[in-house]
Write a protein that holds these residues in place. Sequence first.
Motif, short mmCIF file in Angstrom:
data_model
loop_
_atom_site.label_atom_id
_atom_site.label_comp_id
_atom_site.label_asym_id
_atom_site.label_seq_id
_atom_site.Cartn_x
_atom_site.Cartn_y
_atom_site.Cartn_z
N GLY A 131 0.78 -1.23 0.00
CA GLY A 131 0.00 0.00 0.00
C GLY A 131 0.80 1.27 0.00
O GLY A 131 0.24 2.37 -0.10
N ASP A 132 2.13 1.17 0.11
CA ASP A 132 2.96 2.38 0.14
C ASP A 132 3.18 2.91 -1.27
O ASP A 132 3.55 2.14 -2.17
N ASP A 133 2.99 4.21 -1.45
CA ASP A 133 3.26 4.82 -2.74
C ASP A 133 4.23 5.99 -2.61
O ASP A 133 4.37 6.79 -3.54
N VAL A 134 4.87 6.09 -1.47
CA VAL A 134 5.87 7.13 -1.26
C VAL A 134 7.11 6.49 -0.62
O VAL A 134 7.06 5.37 -0.12
N HIS A 135 8.21 7.24 -0.67
CA HIS A 135 9.42 6.76 0.00
C HIS A 135 10.02 7.91 0.78
O HIS A 135 10.39 8.94 0.21
N ILE A 136 10.10 7.74 2.10
CA ILE A 136 10.71 8.74 2.97
C ILE A 136 11.78 8.03 3.79
O ILE A 136 11.48 7.26 4.69
N PRO A 137 13.05 8.25 3.48
CA PRO A 137 14.13 7.56 4.20
C PRO A 137 14.36 8.18 5.57
O PRO A 137 13.77 9.20 5.93
N LEU A 138 15.24 7.56 6.33
CA LEU A 138 15.68 8.17 7.57
C LEU A 138 16.42 9.47 7.25
O LEU A 138 16.90 9.67 6.13
N PRO A 139 16.52 10.38 8.22
CA PRO A 139 17.21 11.66 7.96
C PRO A 139 18.63 11.45 7.43
O PRO A 139 19.31 10.48 7.79
N ARG A 140 19.09 12.38 6.62
CA ARG A 140 20.39 12.24 5.98
C ARG A 140 21.51 12.17 7.00
O ARG A 140 22.48 11.43 6.82
N TRP A 141 21.39 12.91 8.10
CA TRP A 141 22.47 12.89 9.09
C TRP A 141 22.57 11.52 9.75
O TRP A 141 23.66 11.11 10.18
N VAL A 142 21.45 10.79 9.82
CA VAL A 142 21.48 9.44 10.38
C VAL A 142 22.11 8.47 9.37
O VAL A 142 22.96 7.65 9.73
N THR A 143 21.68 8.55 8.11
CA THR A 143 22.22 7.64 7.11
C THR A 143 23.71 7.88 6.87
O THR A 143 24.45 6.95 6.53
N GLU A 144 24.17 9.12 7.07
CA GLU A 144 25.61 9.39 6.95
C GLU A 144 26.39 8.65 8.03
O GLU A 144 27.47 8.13 7.80
N ILE A 145 25.82 8.61 9.24
CA ILE A 145 26.46 7.83 10.31
C ILE A 145 26.46 6.35 9.95
O ILE A 145 27.44 5.63 10.18
N GLY A 146 25.35 5.90 9.36
CA GLY A 146 25.24 4.50 8.97
C GLY A 146 26.23 4.06 7.92
O GLY A 146 26.59 2.88 7.85
N GLN A 147 26.71 5.00 7.11
CA GLN A 147 27.70 4.65 6.09
C GLN A 147 29.03 4.26 6.72
O GLN A 147 29.72 3.38 6.21
N SER A 148 29.37 4.93 7.81
CA SER A 148 30.63 4.60 8.49
C SER A 148 30.45 3.59 9.61
O SER A 148 31.40 2.93 10.02
N ASN A 149 29.23 3.47 10.11
CA ASN A 149 28.95 2.52 11.19
C ASN A 149 27.64 1.81 10.89
O ASN A 149 26.59 2.12 11.45
N PRO A 150 27.65 0.84 9.98
CA PRO A 150 26.41 0.14 9.59
C PRO A 150 25.77 -0.64 10.72
O PRO A 150 24.62 -1.09 10.60
N ASP A 151 26.48 -0.82 11.84
CA ASP A 151 25.90 -1.57 12.95
C ASP A 151 24.83 -0.80 13.70
O ASP A 151 24.25 -1.32 14.66
N ILE A 152 24.52 0.43 13.28
CA ILE A 152 23.38 1.13 13.88
C ILE A 152 22.07 0.55 13.37
O ILE A 152 21.00 0.84 13.91
N TYR A 153 22.15 -0.31 12.34
CA TYR A 153 20.96 -0.95 11.77
C TYR A 153 20.91 -2.42 12.19
O TYR A 153 21.93 -3.03 12.51
N PHE A 154 19.70 -2.99 12.15
CA PHE A 154 19.56 -4.43 12.34
C PHE A 154 20.29 -5.17 11.22
O PHE A 154 20.41 -4.68 10.10
N ALA A 155 20.73 -6.38 11.54
CA ALA A 155 21.42 -7.20 10.54
C ALA A 155 21.01 -8.66 10.71
O ALA A 155 20.73 -9.13 11.82
N ASP A 156 20.94 -9.39 9.58
CA ASP A 156 20.65 -10.81 9.65
C ASP A 156 21.95 -11.61 9.76
O ASP A 156 23.04 -11.04 9.84
N ARG A 157 21.84 -12.92 9.73
CA ARG A 157 23.01 -13.78 9.96
C ARG A 157 24.10 -13.59 8.91
O ARG A 157 25.29 -13.73 9.20
N ASP A 158 23.70 -13.24 7.70
CA ASP A 158 24.66 -13.03 6.61
C ASP A 158 25.19 -11.60 6.57
O ASP A 158 25.92 -11.24 5.63
N GLY A 159 24.81 -10.78 7.54
CA GLY A 159 25.32 -9.43 7.60
C GLY A 159 24.58 -8.41 6.76
O GLY A 159 25.04 -7.27 6.62
N ARG A 160 23.44 -8.79 6.18
CA ARG A 160 22.66 -7.84 5.40
C ARG A 160 21.96 -6.87 6.33
O ARG A 160 21.26 -7.28 7.26
#
Length: 498
Positions: A131-160
């Motif tokens: 049902g979603d027809d829009v895309h709103i990501p997390l704030p840019r300042w958060v995703t910038e942190i995620g680029q250098s520290n991806p462990d701020i996000y959940f991860a599965d067993r294969d590291g995705r």
Amino acid sequence: MAISSIQFLHSLRPFNASFTTTTTTASSSKNSKTPRVSLGFRSSVDFNLCSLSSGFFVSSSARSRAWALVRNRGEKTEDYPPVTDSVDDDQANAPQVYNWSGYRRLFQIVRDLKLKLQVVMSFHECGGNVGDDVHIPLPRWVTEIGQSNPDIYFADRDGRRNSDCLSWGIDKERVLRGRTAVEVYFDFMRSFRVEFDEFFEDKIISEIEVGLGPCGELRYPSYPAKHGWKYPGIGEFQCYDKYLMKRLTKAAEARGHLFWAKGPDNAGSYNSTPHETGFFCDGGEYDSYYGKFFLNWYSQVLVDHGDRVLALANLAFEGTCIASKLSGIHWWYKTASHAAELTAGFYNPANRDGYAPIAAMLKKHGAALNFTCVELRTLDQHEDFPEALADPEGLVWQVLNAAWDVCIPVASENALPCYDREGYNKILENAKPLNDPDGRHLSAFTYLRLSPVLMESHNFMEFERFVKRMHGEAVSDLQANSNKKQTKLQGTDDQVAA
């Protein structure tokens, strides 16, 4: 910011004399009507035509959508002048800088229409779901942190990684430019509360739903379509970021079994079935000493996250009702392990009630529970996906009773688009269970979503019939089938503004 739902709020109690129903839309009920009905309840119903989502920051699209709403209603533009952004893009990318201008203008429109607001604090990425027809990501300042520290996000067993929301492992880790995740959530909520103080004081904002995970739901992102999941796959555990693994190690050490500081290595993949795995099959490792330890830890992380965020929500929104949303993981419910629920964080195998601890946590904070999939019928699921061994009716009944047992309000919404009478009747059954000696009932129902399909004449006629029954009105099939004129809903001015 689009208007996409209708909410019915019910305050029902047994009433043994003449039966009436009162309909109000504004904070005042001067224009309310009291038609006679044949149900043994008196009902006070609010239609909240605006169920709005907030997030870490306000998108500039909020202004244009609010402006479009005014134009579509045919009002004079000078009554609602365009809003000028006071924060440029560089400033908006900074932590603790919020642009509330679009929301303020829209809230003023809602107040002028004498409607109420249920506001959703959304701390997740929007888009990519049914049902979603829009895309709103997390704030840019958060995703910038995620680029250098991806462990701020959940991860599965294969590291995705899953960037839908932040891992609960950083709830108390100062990795967001000196702040923890829960401090970020609290600062946002506090700013919103201060900015819109007048709307809280005037009770225009009647409830705050607090997002606690992906899609705003209290669950792990265990079945992401972006990683190839398809219904009815069991999903995968999402605890492999370094922060959650550190907590798992501490829990294993405290138990005296350091070798338990790992996730299951036989739990299959996103699209596995329970019997294909050594962990979820009947008699599988989920019921072993290690399995029970891991699942108890995994589910407790979920409960603890909800506990922390709701405590701060109560602090930020003192005096205002708060709620949280729980997803309906109904597939594989008729198996012993309930595998899809386990990977989502609900420790609910056949021999354990996994929803009672969540209900108790909500009770602790005086929060209401919003549950989904109340329109789904088990028989339909068996016809469409017999291999899924789903039981949405059994799941709904279990979750509603877990909440009612601790005496917290229970609201609900439909999981999928619903236009047919069978689905509406199932919602009504759940809203007001027949022959319940305690008179238990749903406190609210949110209809998802307003769309051109709903507004087609035959669909809208069925919707009108459903709304009248939610009011407690007796509606005959003959009356519903003969009503060919333009249908209207009772509200402040007796029509739905869409």
